[in-house]
Design a protein around this motif. Structure first.
Motif, PDB file in Angstrom:
ATOM      1  N   LEU A 445       0.786  -1.224   0.000  1.00  0.00           N
ATOM      2  CA  LEU A 445       0.000   0.000   0.000  1.00  0.00           C
ATOM      3  C   LEU A 445       0.820   1.276   0.000  1.00  0.00           C
ATOM      4  CD1 LEU A 445      -2.691  -1.073   2.632  1.00  0.00           C
ATOM      5  CD2 LEU A 445      -2.881  -1.146   0.146  1.00  0.00           C
ATOM      6  N   GLU A 502      -3.009   6.113  -8.949  1.00  0.00           N
ATOM      7  CA  GLU A 502      -3.112   6.830  -7.676  1.00  0.00           C
ATOM      8  C   GLU A 502      -2.208   8.059  -7.665  1.00  0.00           C
ATOM      9  OE1 GLU A 502      -4.294   3.759  -4.152  1.00  0.00           O
ATOM     10  OE2 GLU A 502      -2.207   3.669  -4.812  1.00  0.00           O
ATOM     11  N   ILE A 517     -10.395   7.511  -8.105  1.00  0.00           N
ATOM     12  CA  ILE A 517      -9.510   6.731  -7.234  1.00  0.00           C
ATOM     13  C   ILE A 517      -9.416   7.338  -5.838  1.00  0.00           C
ATOM     14  CG2 ILE A 517      -7.362   7.910  -7.889  1.00  0.00           C
ATOM     15  CD1 ILE A 517      -7.649   4.128  -7.503  1.00  0.00           C
ATOM     16  N   SER A 518      -9.438   8.663  -5.766  1.00  0.00           N
ATOM     17  CA  SER A 518      -9.308   9.318  -4.456  1.00  0.00           C
ATOM     18  C   SER A 518     -10.586   9.220  -3.630  1.00  0.00           C
ATOM     19  CB  SER A 518      -8.928  10.796  -4.641  1.00  0.00           C
ATOM     20  OG  SER A 518      -9.929  11.469  -5.378  1.00  0.00           O
ATOM     21  N   ARG A 523      -9.391   1.076   0.116  1.00  0.00           N
ATOM     22  CA  ARG A 523      -8.179   1.017  -0.692  1.00  0.00           C
ATOM     23  C   ARG A 523      -7.455  -0.319  -0.525  1.00  0.00           C
ATOM     24  NH1 ARG A 523      -2.765   2.944   0.334  1.00  0.00           N
ATOM     25  NH2 ARG A 523      -1.682   3.289  -1.667  1.00  0.00           N
ATOM     26  N   HIS A 527      -6.403  -3.164  -3.507  1.00  0.00           N
ATOM     27  CA  HIS A 527      -5.057  -3.667  -3.783  1.00  0.00           C
ATOM     28  C   HIS A 527      -4.984  -5.189  -3.644  1.00  0.00           C
ATOM     29  CE1 HIS A 527      -3.870   0.559  -3.629  1.00  0.00           C
ATOM     30  NE2 HIS A 527      -2.678   0.204  -4.049  1.00  0.00           N
TER      31      HIS A 527
END
Length: 936
Positions: A445, A502, A517-518, A523, A527
């Motif tokens: 991450l 990102e 994405i934000s 999150r 991933h």
């Protein structure tokens, strides 16, 4: 200088006796004797080739075969040289025939270059030159081309070696074959004393630059599914480079000394030997099948090589996929050995320290201020503090990569090797250790370049051991033309692309993903879903099995039930969005409602969108394009408002689509009203909601202008226009004409005849009985059709106009010509009929071997069955095409089972066309074919 070959076998003695007998009366100047002598040599060469081939057994024997063939060819060349020298001792005086390069090292494949040098005295005269010409002519007659520059003196050879690293490399394996042995011995000594000594660093740097250039040309990744066996990363040339560097810098006993110094273990040397043997085995089969010097492990030959090497099908992998997986594991081993050798060179100051991981991390920390945690820096690279650090605390394995990623350090190759030797510490307790999980998630991450770090973890064996579900896809291949990388490499590239999105690096290419994405809240789940999305491959339904395996992995990693189920849901549905966007009519409320009901929330829509984008984009070059991007954006825009409201999904979808259509219709027609009020009123009512929903605002204004101008010219019976759509990376062909039965089939047939590949099409039937058909077409190179040739576009427009107007009848032909690589795949066709995917039409999904004219043939057959075509979707996956048709019979869905059976039979005949012929051609050539993988 390597040891001389001594012709001790009975075959070599027979050769010399037969050659002497052929030359006994008239010698080499006699045409008949020359022919007899050459025939004798050719026969012996063939015997040695056959003898080398008999050493191949299953997946090994290649190294022995390479040495045997090199020895056999040396026997023949030595006999030839000695026979010629016996007739001209004066001309042969001081001349030596020697081998160099790979042949000098005693390795030769069936169609490899035979790297020879004729070493001549410095005082060579006319007699010497005449003798050398006779030798060269004889070699050429044997189809052994040594080139004019292969006749040199010692001085000329040394001068070339000083200037050219490749020449120095070739001389490292200098080997005497025949003639003046003292001259060869002298060259070897002077080469070592005058060229090698004192030039080690420059030579190493030159060879590594040469390697970089070679790999750049062959392809950076060692995981491309049609690898270059010799020049590719992790291939034979990398193995040879290790040997050459060792020989150049440390002498013939370098590997023994490295084992003694504990740089390499016995296991490392065994892996080197096994890799060498395996790659040479593959190369022998490759040359035999190609009938020449072909080093690309192409799709066409992979099934037959797998069969010859004994790789059989299992329940989860085909034989060819098992073979290619073995190849990629071998390439990984070669890569790890290469890093170890380079670390030895760095430690001995033989080469500069490269930026491996660091090249992905621009903000390098200075070594003086760097925090290495409990680890140390050795030679500027991160290493373990002591030999027992891992055994004392196995969590240090994962923490090591965390420190490297967060502090932006390169890894010391010996540390990576130590990790590989201590993976037994990674057990069930290790996998459930919260400290290990924290370090792992920090890499996944937070690392600026997670793809690079995770690839190092994969190649070290740690990631696959820590997450066994991921380990099952390491080096795994899918035998089809759609996927360009192994499954794990595809996954890692998807992770890398996710981080770049990102970081805002793909605003132009992926504006939707960059924008949402934000806003994503989950999150970590995203991933993990990207990392695990393909772990179900080879275990039944890849989506369902992948979801189940993800649940197990997430629980082990410490995720709670809600987050684990979200990861599993994403994986189970990771193909849903691409299938819906590319295969369904997204102007149909049923399509939007069905999709929205599965997704359920805007958060999941955002997650699924980004997952879908990085998944498709990472399949390989050219798979993602502007057309697919627009379809994805259109689907997202249609579904998001439905998910933001509550109520019946179909009604919500219908309302949302109607609102979007009304808004689009008003923006265009209100502006047209100012200048062209009559046309604006006409255009407002002419097209149904589907058009206004599935087109962009830019498209709508352009199409309106096209139709208005056609009407103004009185050309609306057969109007056509063409332009390059750079956003979609395709050429847009617009057609405005009277509707008639079979028109779409005629159009796609016409485009196929002109070599245009249709990547997208929209069919818009208007209220006045006209059609506005839009085609997006590319050329064979996946570029916009005619982008560099305006005449080609003009010619296509003229041809299509003739077809539309009825002035010319379209020429139909069934083309089955394929690239030979495509013929290697057995493609099983299938058909699906559904009345549930649309409320008004029957949806037919037809999938089979992609070929020129397939869409035209399917469309033509649908027309012949009396069906009306309302919408078509074109999708492709390498060798397989999947075309979807929305059809009706007299305005209703197909419900008559007898008619459906008739349509199915007709379409299956089209899809199956040519398969039997391809099978017969393969049998005639004596090569195997393999089923194309359906996995995506």
């Amino acid at each position: 200088m390597t040891a001389s070959f001594l012709p001790a076998s009975l075959e070599s003695l027979k050769l010399r006796a037969r050659l002497a007998s052929a030359m006994s009366q008239d010698g080499w100047d006699s045409p008949s004797a020359r022919m007899a002598g050459l025939a004798t040599l050719r026969a012996s060469l063939e015997i040695f080739r056959k003898s080398a081939n008999t050493l191949l057994a299953g997946d090994h024997g290649g190294a022995a075969a390479a040495h045997a063939l090199a020895d056999g060819v040396s026997v023949c060349l030595g006999a030839l040289f000695d026979s010629l020298a016996a007739e001209d001792p004066e001309g042969a005086r001081g001349v030596a025939l020697c081998a160099q390069g790979g042949f000098g090292a005693g390795e030769l494949a069936p169609y490899s270059d035979v790297d020879l040098m004729l070493l001549k005295p410095g005082s060579a005269n006319g007699k010497t030159d005449e003798f050398l010409q006779r030798v060269l002519y004889a070699l050429w007659d044997l189809k052994i081309d040594v080139g004019g520059g292969a006749c040199r003196t010692i001085e000329e050879t040394l001068e070339l070696a000083r200037e050219d690293a490749s020449e120095r490399t070739a001389l490292l394996s200098l080997r005497y074959i025949a003639g003046n042995q003292n001259r060869v011995t002298k060259l070897a000594k002077r080469f070592r004393d005058e060229v090698v000594s004192g030039d080690e660093i420059a030579f190493v740097e030159a060879k590594l630059r040469e390697r970089d250039a070679r790999i750049e040309k062959a392809g950076r990744s060692r995981y491309t599914v049609e690898p270059h066996l010799k020049a590719g990363k992790g291939g034979l040339r990398d193995l040879q480079l290790m040997r050459w560097l060792a020989l150049f810098l440390y002498g013939a006993d370098a590997f023994e000394r490295w084992v003694g110094d504990r740089l390499l273990s016995v296991d490392d040397v065994e892996r080197y030997v096994a890799a060498d043997d395996f790659l040479w085995t593959v190369r022998f089969h490759l040359h035999q099948l190609a009938g020449g010097k072909d080093e690309r492990l192409s799709f066409e030959l992979q099934p037959e090589i797998a069969k010859r090497m004994g790789f059989e099908d299992t329940e989860t992998e085909s034989g060819v996929e098992r073979f290619m997986r073995r190849y990629f594991f071998t390439a990984m081993h070669v890569g790890s050995l290469t890093r170890l050798v380079c670390s030895k060179l760095e430690a001995d100051s033989r080469k500069a320290k490269p930026k491996n991981l660091a090249r992905f991390l621009p903000n390098m920390l200075t070594l003086e201020t760097a925090d290495t945690g409990s680890f140390i820096l050795r030679d500027g690279r991160l290493d373990f503090a002591n030999p027992t650090q891992i055994a004392d605390d196995p969590a240090k394995l994962m923490q090591f990569f965390h420190v490297a990623a967060s502090r932006q350090f390169d890894l010391h190759p010996e540390a990576v090797a130590r990790i590989g030797r201590t993976l037994s510490h990674v057990d069930d307790d290790y996998r459930r250790d919260p400290r290990v999980a924290r370090a792992f998630f920090a890499v996944l991450l937070d690392a600026p370049a997670p793809m690079a770090v995770l690839r190092l973890m994969t190649e070290a064996g740690l990631l696959g051991r820590y997450i066994p579900e991921y380990g099952d896809i390491v080096a795994r291949t899918q035998f089809n033309m759609y996927h360009r990388y192994t499954v794990d490499e595809h996954t890692l590239q998807a992770i890398g692309l996710l981080r770049e999105i990102e970081q805002g690096l793909h605003v132009d290419e992926h504006p939707l993903s960059t924008g949402i994405i934000s806003e994503i809240k989950n999150r970590r789940a995203l991933h993990l879903a990207v990392l695990l999305h393909d772990t179900g491959k080879g275990n039944g339904d890849q989506c369902i099995e992948g979801a189940a395996r993800a649940l197990t992995a997430c629980e082990r990693l410490g995720l709670d039930a809600e987050e684990s189920e979200l990861v599993a849901w994403l994986i189970e549905n990771h193909l849903l969005m691409s299938d819906t966007a590319q295969r369904r009519d997204i102007g149909d409320p049923r399509t939007i409602a069905d999709f929205a009901q599965v997704v359920g929330s805007v958060e999941r829509l955002r997650l699924l969108t980004v997952l879908t984008v990085v998944d498709i984009r990472s399949v390989g070059p050219g798979v993602w394009n502007g057309w697919k991007a627009q379809l994805m954006r259109d689907l997202y825009a249609a579904v998001e408002p439905v998910l933001q409201r509550s109520g019946d999904a179909v009604e919500l979808a219908r309302e949302a689509l109607a609102e979007k259509a009304d808004a689009g219709r008003s923006r265009v027609c209100d502006r047209l009203q100012r200048s062209y009020p009559e046309f604006a009123d006409f255009w407002r009512e002419e097209l149904d909601d589907t058009y206004w929903v599935t087109s962009t605002e830019e498209d709508r204004f352009r199409h309106a202008a096209f139709a208005r101008q056609a009407r103004a010219r009185g050309d609306d019976e057969a109007a056509t226009a063409i332009r390059v759509d750079r956003r979609r990376k395709a050429t847009e062909l617009m057609i405005w004409t009277e509707d008639r039965f079979g028109l779409f089939a005629d159009l796609v047939s016409a485009l196929a005849r002109r070599g245009a590949d249709i990547v997208g099409a929209t069919i818009n039937t208007t209220r006045s009985g006209k059609v506005l058909d839009i085609f997006y077409i590319q050329d064979a190179g996946s570029q916009p059709f005619g982008w560099d040739d305006p005449y080609l576009m003009d010619e296509l427009v003229a041809y299509v106009r003739e077809i539309v107007s009825g002035a010319r009848e379209v020429e139909r032909s069934r083309e089955t010509a394929l690239k030979r690589s495509g013929a290697a795949f057995k493609v099983t066709p299938y058909l699906n009929f559904s009345n549930d995917l649309s409320d008004s039409a029957t949806v037919i999904e037809a999938s089979g071997r992609d070929r020129p004219g397939l869409l035209a043939d399917l469309s033509d057959m649908i027309a012949k069955q009396g069906l009306s075509l309302h919408s078509a979707r074109i999708d492709g996956y390498g060798e397989r095409a999947t075309d979807v048709f929305y059809v009706t019979l007299e305005g209703a869905q197909l419900t008559d089972e007898a008619l459906k059976a008739e349509v199915e039979e007709a379409l299956m005949n089209v899809l199956s066309e040519g398969e039997a012929q391809l099978e017969a051609q393969a049998a005639q050539r004596g090569i195997a074919r393999a089923p194309a993988s359906l996995l995506r």
